[in-house]
Design a protein around this motif. Structure first.
Motif, PDB file in Angstrom:
ATOM      1  N   TYR A 111      76.282  43.377  17.225  1.00  0.00           N
ATOM      2  CA  TYR A 111      77.401  43.420  18.154  1.00  0.00           C
ATOM      3  C   TYR A 111      78.396  42.324  17.812  1.00  0.00           C
ATOM      4  N   LEU A 112      79.666  42.675  17.846  1.00  0.00           N
ATOM      5  CA  LEU A 112      80.756  41.740  17.604  1.00  0.00           C
ATOM      6  C   LEU A 112      81.578  41.655  18.882  1.00  0.00           C
ATOM      7  N   LEU A 113      81.565  40.493  19.508  1.00  0.00           N
ATOM      8  CA  LEU A 113      82.290  40.268  20.761  1.00  0.00           C
ATOM      9  C   LEU A 113      83.782  40.164  20.464  1.00  0.00           C
ATOM     10  N   LEU A 114      84.589  40.930  21.188  1.00  0.00           N
ATOM     11  CA  LEU A 114      86.037  40.887  21.020  1.00  0.00           C
ATOM     12  C   LEU A 114      86.632  39.893  22.006  1.00  0.00           C
ATOM     13  N   GLN A 115      87.581  39.102  21.526  1.00  0.00           N
ATOM     14  CA  GLN A 115      88.241  38.097  22.359  1.00  0.00           C
ATOM     15  C   GLN A 115      89.357  38.738  23.169  1.00  0.00           C
ATOM     16  N   ASP A 116      89.544  38.273  24.402  1.00  0.00           N
ATOM     17  CA  ASP A 116      90.513  38.856  25.332  1.00  0.00           C
ATOM     18  C   ASP A 116      91.931  38.967  24.767  1.00  0.00           C
ATOM     19  N   LYS A 117      92.374  37.964  24.037  1.00  0.00           N
ATOM     20  CA  LYS A 117      93.760  37.922  23.576  1.00  0.00           C
ATOM     21  C   LYS A 117      94.007  38.716  22.298  1.00  0.00           C
ATOM     22  N   GLN A 118      92.949  39.251  21.689  1.00  0.00           N
ATOM     23  CA  GLN A 118      93.114  40.005  20.448  1.00  0.00           C
ATOM     24  C   GLN A 118      93.874  41.304  20.696  1.00  0.00           C
ATOM     25  N   PRO A 119      94.923  41.569  19.912  1.00  0.00           N
ATOM     26  CA  PRO A 119      95.568  42.880  20.008  1.00  0.00           C
ATOM     27  C   PRO A 119      94.640  43.958  19.445  1.00  0.00           C
ATOM     28  N   LEU A 120      94.567  45.094  20.118  1.00  0.00           N
ATOM     29  CA  LEU A 120      93.688  46.168  19.641  1.00  0.00           C
ATOM     30  C   LEU A 120      94.078  46.632  18.245  1.00  0.00           C
ATOM     31  N   ALA A 121      95.361  46.700  17.965  1.00  0.00           N
ATOM     32  CA  ALA A 121      95.807  47.137  16.635  1.00  0.00           C
ATOM     33  C   ALA A 121      95.265  46.188  15.569  1.00  0.00           C
ATOM     34  N   HIS A 122      95.240  44.904  15.866  1.00  0.00           N
ATOM     35  CA  HIS A 122      94.723  43.909  14.928  1.00  0.00           C
ATOM     36  C   HIS A 122      93.213  44.082  14.729  1.00  0.00           C
ATOM     37  N   VAL A 123      92.502  44.332  15.812  1.00  0.00           N
ATOM     38  CA  VAL A 123      91.052  44.538  15.732  1.00  0.00           C
ATOM     39  C   VAL A 123      90.747  45.720  14.824  1.00  0.00           C
ATOM     40  N   VAL A 124      91.468  46.810  15.026  1.00  0.00           N
ATOM     41  CA  VAL A 124      91.232  48.017  14.244  1.00  0.00           C
ATOM     42  C   VAL A 124      91.595  47.797  12.776  1.00  0.00           C
ATOM     43  N   GLN A 125      92.710  47.119  12.507  1.00  0.00           N
ATOM     44  CA  GLN A 125      93.146  46.872  11.131  1.00  0.00           C
ATOM     45  C   GLN A 125      92.206  45.935  10.390  1.00  0.00           C
ATOM     46  N   ARG A 126      91.656  44.953  11.077  1.00  0.00           N
ATOM     47  CA  ARG A 126      90.860  43.911  10.428  1.00  0.00           C
ATOM     48  C   ARG A 126      89.381  44.240  10.330  1.00  0.00           C
ATOM     49  N   THR A 127      88.952  45.320  10.914  1.00  0.00           N
ATOM     50  CA  THR A 127      87.537  45.670  10.868  1.00  0.00           C
ATOM     51  C   THR A 127      87.340  46.933  10.053  1.00  0.00           C
ATOM     52  N   HIS A 128      86.173  47.095   9.551  1.00  0.00           N
ATOM     53  CA  HIS A 128      85.795  48.344   8.899  1.00  0.00           C
ATOM     54  C   HIS A 128      85.203  49.210   9.990  1.00  0.00           C
ATOM     55  N   TYR A 129      86.056  49.994  10.627  1.00  0.00           N
ATOM     56  CA  TYR A 129      85.667  50.666  11.859  1.00  0.00           C
ATOM     57  C   TYR A 129      84.867  51.932  11.659  1.00  0.00           C
ATOM     58  N   HIS A 130      84.626  52.369  10.447  1.00  0.00           N
ATOM     59  CA  HIS A 130      83.812  53.569  10.260  1.00  0.00           C
ATOM     60  C   HIS A 130      82.387  53.287  10.737  1.00  0.00           C
ATOM     61  N   GLY A 131      81.908  54.123  11.618  1.00  0.00           N
ATOM     62  CA  GLY A 131      80.558  53.971  12.128  1.00  0.00           C
ATOM     63  C   GLY A 131      80.425  52.970  13.256  1.00  0.00           C
ATOM     64  N   MET A 132      81.522  52.313  13.661  1.00  0.00           N
ATOM     65  CA  MET A 132      81.477  51.363  14.769  1.00  0.00           C
ATOM     66  C   MET A 132      81.809  52.084  16.069  1.00  0.00           C
ATOM     67  N   ARG A 133      81.258  51.558  17.148  1.00  0.00           N
ATOM     68  CA  ARG A 133      81.597  52.040  18.484  1.00  0.00           C
ATOM     69  C   ARG A 133      82.050  50.851  19.303  1.00  0.00           C
ATOM     70  N   CYS A 134      82.994  51.091  20.201  1.00  0.00           N
ATOM     71  CA  CYS A 134      83.447  50.047  21.117  1.00  0.00           C
ATOM     72  C   CYS A 134      82.730  50.271  22.441  1.00  0.00           C
ATOM     73  N   LEU A 135      82.083  49.225  22.939  1.00  0.00           N
ATOM     74  CA  LEU A 135      81.305  49.301  24.176  1.00  0.00           C
ATOM     75  C   LEU A 135      81.827  48.292  25.191  1.00  0.00           C
ATOM     76  N   PHE A 136      81.675  48.621  26.464  1.00  0.00           N
ATOM     77  CA  PHE A 136      81.927  47.672  27.546  1.00  0.00           C
ATOM     78  C   PHE A 136      80.562  47.207  28.009  1.00  0.00           C
ATOM     79  N   ARG A 137      80.214  45.962  27.684  1.00  0.00           N
ATOM     80  CA  ARG A 137      78.854  45.474  27.907  1.00  0.00           C
ATOM     81  C   ARG A 137      78.855  44.102  28.566  1.00  0.00           C
ATOM     82  N   VAL A 138      77.682  43.736  29.042  1.00  0.00           N
ATOM     83  CA  VAL A 138      77.488  42.393  29.558  1.00  0.00           C
ATOM     84  C   VAL A 138      77.598  41.425  28.373  1.00  0.00           C
ATOM     85  N   SER A 139      78.372  40.360  28.546  1.00  0.00           N
ATOM     86  CA  SER A 139      78.507  39.376  27.476  1.00  0.00           C
ATOM     87  C   SER A 139      77.634  38.152  27.736  1.00  0.00           C
TER      88      SER A 139
END
Length: 121
Positions: free
Chosen positions: A68-96
């Motif tokens: 699991y990779l925790l996303l920071q609140d201020k990160q733009p979603l477009a940046h997250v998608v561009q900077r990660t290898h998103y194939h096979g990844m899922r975005c979850l809303f989970r307890v941190s």
């Protein structure tokens, strides 16, 4: 071809998988942040206290079954998608992080407690 769990199936639409089995979709642009999605989820799930929850990217690695990779609140979603290898990844809303006093969370926000309970129960 992308798997159905892939982070993006449609450009600029993020699927967020919830612990109750639901999937919420979010259209984003260059200004949309992780926090924007969390606030929207807070409203849709009727949560009052979200300080224990975050968006995370779930992916499989050869060494471990799930990471699991925790996303920071201020990160733009477009940046997250561009900077990660998103194939096979899922975005979850989970307890941190787990609350010090779960009973206090139950008293303050039964819906948040229930969402937490689903993940640890």
């Amino acid at each position: 071809m992308l798997k159905k769990e892939a982070l993006l199936l449609i450009p600029n639409v993020l699927k967020v998988f919830l612990e109750n089995g639901q999937i919420k979709s979010f259209t984003f642009d260059g200004r949309t942040t992780v926090k924007d999605v969390i606030v929207t989820l807070q409203d849709r799930l009727s949560l009052r206290h979200i300080e224990h929850f975050a968006l995370v990217l779930e992916y499989s690695s050869p060494e471990q079954s799930h990471r699991y990779l925790l996303l920071q609140d201020k990160q733009p979603l477009a940046h997250v998608v561009q900077r990660t290898h998103y194939h096979g990844m899922r975005c979850l809303f989970r307890v941190s992080f787990f609350p010090k006093d779960p009973v206090e969370l139950l008293r303050r926000d039964p819906a948040a407690f229930e969402y937490l309970y689903i993940q640890v129960g």
